[in-house]
Design a protein around this motif. Structure first.
Motif, mmCIF file in Angstrom:
data_model
loop_
_atom_site.group_PDB
_atom_site.id
_atom_site.type_symbol
_atom_site.label_atom_id
_atom_site.label_comp_id
_atom_site.label_asym_id
_atom_site.label_seq_id
_atom_site.Cartn_x
_atom_site.Cartn_y
_atom_site.Cartn_z
ATOM 1 N N PRO A 227 36.987 49.633 57.950
ATOM 2 C CA PRO A 227 37.139 48.347 57.535
ATOM 3 C C PRO A 227 36.313 47.902 56.360
ATOM 4 C CG PRO A 227 37.181 48.410 59.900
ATOM 5 C CD PRO A 227 36.462 49.665 59.598
ATOM 6 N N ARG A 228 34.965 48.054 56.334
ATOM 7 C CA ARG A 228 34.420 47.757 55.145
ATOM 8 C C ARG A 228 34.587 48.494 54.076
ATOM 9 N NH1 ARG A 228 27.593 48.086 54.624
ATOM 10 N NH2 ARG A 228 27.615 46.500 56.050
ATOM 11 N N MET A 229 35.071 49.742 54.095
ATOM 12 C CA MET A 229 35.501 50.306 53.026
ATOM 13 C C MET A 229 36.883 49.642 52.474
ATOM 14 S SD MET A 229 37.243 54.330 52.790
ATOM 15 C CE MET A 229 35.732 55.052 53.139
ATOM 16 N N PHE A 230 37.772 49.357 53.312
ATOM 17 C CA PHE A 230 38.744 48.588 52.639
ATOM 18 C C PHE A 230 38.393 47.255 52.306
ATOM 19 C CE2 PHE A 230 41.317 51.818 55.011
ATOM 20 C CZ PHE A 230 42.443 51.709 54.340
ATOM 21 N N ALA A 231 37.513 46.536 52.720
ATOM 22 C CA ALA A 231 37.030 45.200 52.275
ATOM 23 C C ALA A 231 36.575 45.495 50.790
ATOM 24 C CB ALA A 231 36.081 44.646 53.317
ATOM 25 N N ALA A 232 35.725 46.576 50.738
ATOM 26 C CA ALA A 232 35.139 46.815 49.291
ATOM 27 C C ALA A 232 36.198 47.243 48.455
ATOM 28 C CB ALA A 232 34.270 47.733 49.377
ATOM 29 N N LEU A 233 37.343 47.980 48.694
ATOM 30 C CA LEU A 233 38.543 48.165 48.281
ATOM 31 C C LEU A 233 39.190 47.021 47.434
ATOM 32 C CD1 LEU A 233 39.869 51.377 49.806
ATOM 33 C CD2 LEU A 233 39.061 51.344 47.374
ATOM 34 N N ALA A 234 39.530 46.033 48.488
ATOM 35 C CA ALA A 234 40.184 44.656 48.108
ATOM 36 C C ALA A 234 39.380 44.005 47.319
ATOM 37 C CB ALA A 234 40.145 43.903 49.689
ATOM 38 N N LEU A 235 38.261 43.979 47.506
ATOM 39 C CA LEU A 235 37.305 43.330 46.304
ATOM 40 C C LEU A 235 37.394 43.648 44.848
ATOM 41 C CD1 LEU A 235 33.859 42.455 47.911
ATOM 42 C CD2 LEU A 235 35.861 40.953 47.224
ATOM 43 N N VAL A 236 37.610 45.114 44.770
ATOM 44 C CA VAL A 236 37.825 45.818 43.563
ATOM 45 C C VAL A 236 39.082 45.541 42.878
ATOM 46 C CG1 VAL A 236 38.099 47.884 42.388
ATOM 47 C CG2 VAL A 236 36.360 47.867 44.071
ATOM 48 N N SER A 237 40.396 45.414 43.784
ATOM 49 C CA SER A 237 41.414 45.194 43.440
ATOM 50 C C SER A 237 41.420 43.584 43.034
ATOM 51 C CB SER A 237 42.548 45.184 44.508
ATOM 52 O OG SER A 237 42.544 46.535 44.784
ATOM 53 N N MET A 238 40.705 42.761 43.502
ATOM 54 C CA MET A 238 40.898 41.494 43.408
ATOM 55 C C MET A 238 39.957 41.192 41.943
ATOM 56 S SD MET A 238 40.678 39.065 46.714
ATOM 57 C CE MET A 238 39.305 40.184 47.746
ATOM 58 N N ALA A 239 38.996 41.817 41.758
ATOM 59 C CA ALA A 239 38.229 41.712 40.606
ATOM 60 C C ALA A 239 39.143 42.029 39.410
ATOM 61 C CB ALA A 239 37.045 42.491 40.522
ATOM 62 N N GLY A 240 39.865 43.075 39.589
ATOM 63 C CA GLY A 240 40.864 43.714 38.495
ATOM 64 C C GLY A 240 41.860 42.647 38.014
ATOM 65 N N ILE A 241 42.475 41.970 39.124
ATOM 66 C CA ILE A 241 43.453 41.007 39.112
ATOM 67 C C ILE A 241 42.799 39.754 38.197
ATOM 68 C CG2 ILE A 241 44.900 39.272 40.060
ATOM 69 C CD1 ILE A 241 45.473 41.393 42.354
ATOM 70 N N ALA A 242 41.689 39.191 38.774
ATOM 71 C CA ALA A 242 40.879 38.250 37.886
ATOM 72 C C ALA A 242 40.531 38.481 36.512
ATOM 73 C CB ALA A 242 39.676 37.749 38.885
ATOM 74 N N ILE A 243 40.256 39.705 36.170
ATOM 75 C CA ILE A 243 40.040 39.941 35.037
ATOM 76 C C ILE A 243 41.285 40.000 34.002
ATOM 77 C CG2 ILE A 243 39.253 41.906 33.314
ATOM 78 C CD1 ILE A 243 37.342 42.814 35.642
ATOM 79 N N PHE A 244 42.171 40.580 34.683
ATOM 80 C CA PHE A 244 43.567 40.535 33.620
ATOM 81 C C PHE A 244 44.010 39.219 33.670
ATOM 82 C CE2 PHE A 244 48.259 40.128 33.765
ATOM 83 C CZ PHE A 244 48.414 41.091 32.610
ATOM 84 N N LEU A 245 43.849 38.237 34.569
ATOM 85 C CA LEU A 245 44.486 36.871 34.530
ATOM 86 C C LEU A 245 43.496 36.184 33.501
ATOM 87 C CD1 LEU A 245 45.318 36.007 38.372
ATOM 88 C CD2 LEU A 245 46.753 36.383 36.306
ATOM 89 N N LEU A 246 42.251 36.399 33.491
ATOM 90 C CA LEU A 246 41.336 35.564 32.529
ATOM 91 C C LEU A 246 41.812 36.186 31.055
ATOM 92 C CD1 LEU A 246 38.812 33.869 31.888
ATOM 93 C CD2 LEU A 246 37.419 35.911 32.186
ATOM 94 N N LEU A 247 42.003 37.378 30.860
ATOM 95 C CA LEU A 247 41.973 37.967 29.314
ATOM 96 C C LEU A 247 43.654 37.399 29.098
ATOM 97 C CD1 LEU A 247 40.785 41.335 29.798
ATOM 98 C CD2 LEU A 247 39.763 39.397 28.754
#
Length: 267
Positions: A227-247
Motif C-alpha cells: 500500500p505504501r508503494m502504491f501511495a508513493a506511485l500515486a504521488l508521482v502521478s499527481m506530481a506529473g499532472i500538477a507540473i503539466f497543468l502548471l506549464l
C-alpha cells in the motif's frame, strides 16, 4: 464563445475525467473486495488513500526531494537548451557541429549512463540533477531551434531591407516566433524532468533524509509494504499532472492574446 459552449467545454474538461476516474476507482475497489485479494498483492484505492494519509510525514519529505530535483533540472534545461538554440540559430556551422551530440545524449538510455554519472560526480543530489537534465533539455532545444528557424521569410527579408542588426532580428522577429514552440517543448520537458529524476533515484538507491519517492517505492517493495508503494506511485502521478497543468497554464497566459493556438479557445 457562447455561454452554452463554455459550459459544455467545462463539462468536458473537468466533469468527464472525474466521472471516468471515480468509476475506475470504484470498479477497482469492488473487484479487490469481491475477489478477496490480499493487500500485499493488490491494495484497493481506499487502503492506498488511508496509507497516504498515515505515511504523509515520510512521503511528503520524499516528494519534496523529487520535486526539487525536477524543478532544478527543468530550470537548467530551459537555460541551457534555450541558449544553445539561440546560438545554433545564429551559426549554422555551430549547429551542424554540436547538434548531433545533443541527439546522442537524447537517445542514450538514462538508465545506462546514470551509474557512471553517479560514480563520477561525488554528490548524490548533483548527479541526480544531471541525469534529469539530460532527459529534459532536448525537447526545449529542438523545439526552440524549430521556432527560431520558422520566422516568416518575408519578414526576415523586410528586416534585411531596413538594415536591421542580427540582434534586432533576433529580438523582434525570431524570438517571438519561437515562443509557442519553446512553450510546447517546455510542456514535454516538464514530464521528462520528473521521469529523469525518478529513474536516477532508482539507480542511485540512496537512503536517508534526502531520499526521493523512487527510493520510497524501492524501500516499500523490499519490506512488502505494497500500500505504501502504491501511495508513493500515486504521488508521482499527481506530481506529473500538477507540473503539466502548471506549464499548460503558463503557456496559455503567454499566448492567449496573440497566438492562434490559444485564441481559438476563447472564441
Amino acid at each position: 464563445m457562447s455561454e452554452g459552449r463554455e459550459r459544455t467545454e467545462a463539462w468536458q474538461k473537468v466533469v468527464a475525467p472525474l466521472i471516468v476516474g471515480v468509476a475506475v476507482l470504484g470498479l477497482w475497489e469492488a473487484s479487490v473486495r469481491h475477489a478477496g485479494i490480499p493487500p500485499y498483492i493488490l491494495p484497493g484505492p481506499w487502503l492506498i488513500a488511508k496509507t497516504l494519509v498515515a505515511d504523509w510525514g515520510t512521503l511528503s519529505g520524499s516528494l519534496w526531494v523529487t520535486l526539487e530535483i525536477t524543478g532544478l533540472a527543468l530550470a537548467a534545461a530551459v537555460v541551457v537548451g534555450g541558449l544553445l538554440a539561440i546560438l545554433f540559430a545564429q551559426s549554422r556551422w555551430l549547429e551542424l557541429s554540436l547538434f548531433p551530440y545533443a541527439i546522442i545524449l537524447q537517445v542514450t538510455p538514462i538508465v545506462a549512463i546514470a551509474p557512471l554519472i553517479i560514480i563520477w560526480v561525488n554528490d548524490t543530489l548533483f548527479s541526480l540533477l544531471i541525469c534529469a537534465w539530460i532527459v529534459a533539455f532536448f525537447p526545449i532545444l529542438s523545439n526552440t531551434i524549430l521556432g527560431l528557424n520558422s520566422a516568416d521569410r518575408n519578414l526576415v527579408d523586410l528586416f534585411r531591407l531596413y538594415d536591421a542588426s542580427r540582434w534586432q532580428t533576433l529580438r523582434y522577429l525570431r524570438l517571438p516566433a519561437a515562443l509557442p514552440y519553446f512553450l510546447a517543448g517546455l510542456r514535454i520537458s516538464g514530464g521528462l524532468a520528473l521521469i529523469g529524476a525518478v529513474v536516477a533515484e532508482f539507480v542511485a538507491g540512496t537512503g536517508g533524509t534526502a531520499s526521493g519517492l523512487a527510493f520510497r517505492i524501492l524501500e516499500a517493495g523490499y519490506q512488502l509494504k505494497i500500500p505504501r508503494m502504491f501511495a508513493a506511485l500515486a504521488l508521482v502521478s499527481m506530481a506529473g499532472i500538477a507540473i503539466f497543468l502548471l506549464l499548460n497554464l503558463i503557456s496559455h497566459l503567454a499566448l492567449r492574446h496573440w497566438h492562434e493556438s490559444e485564441m481559438d479557445r476563447e472564441r
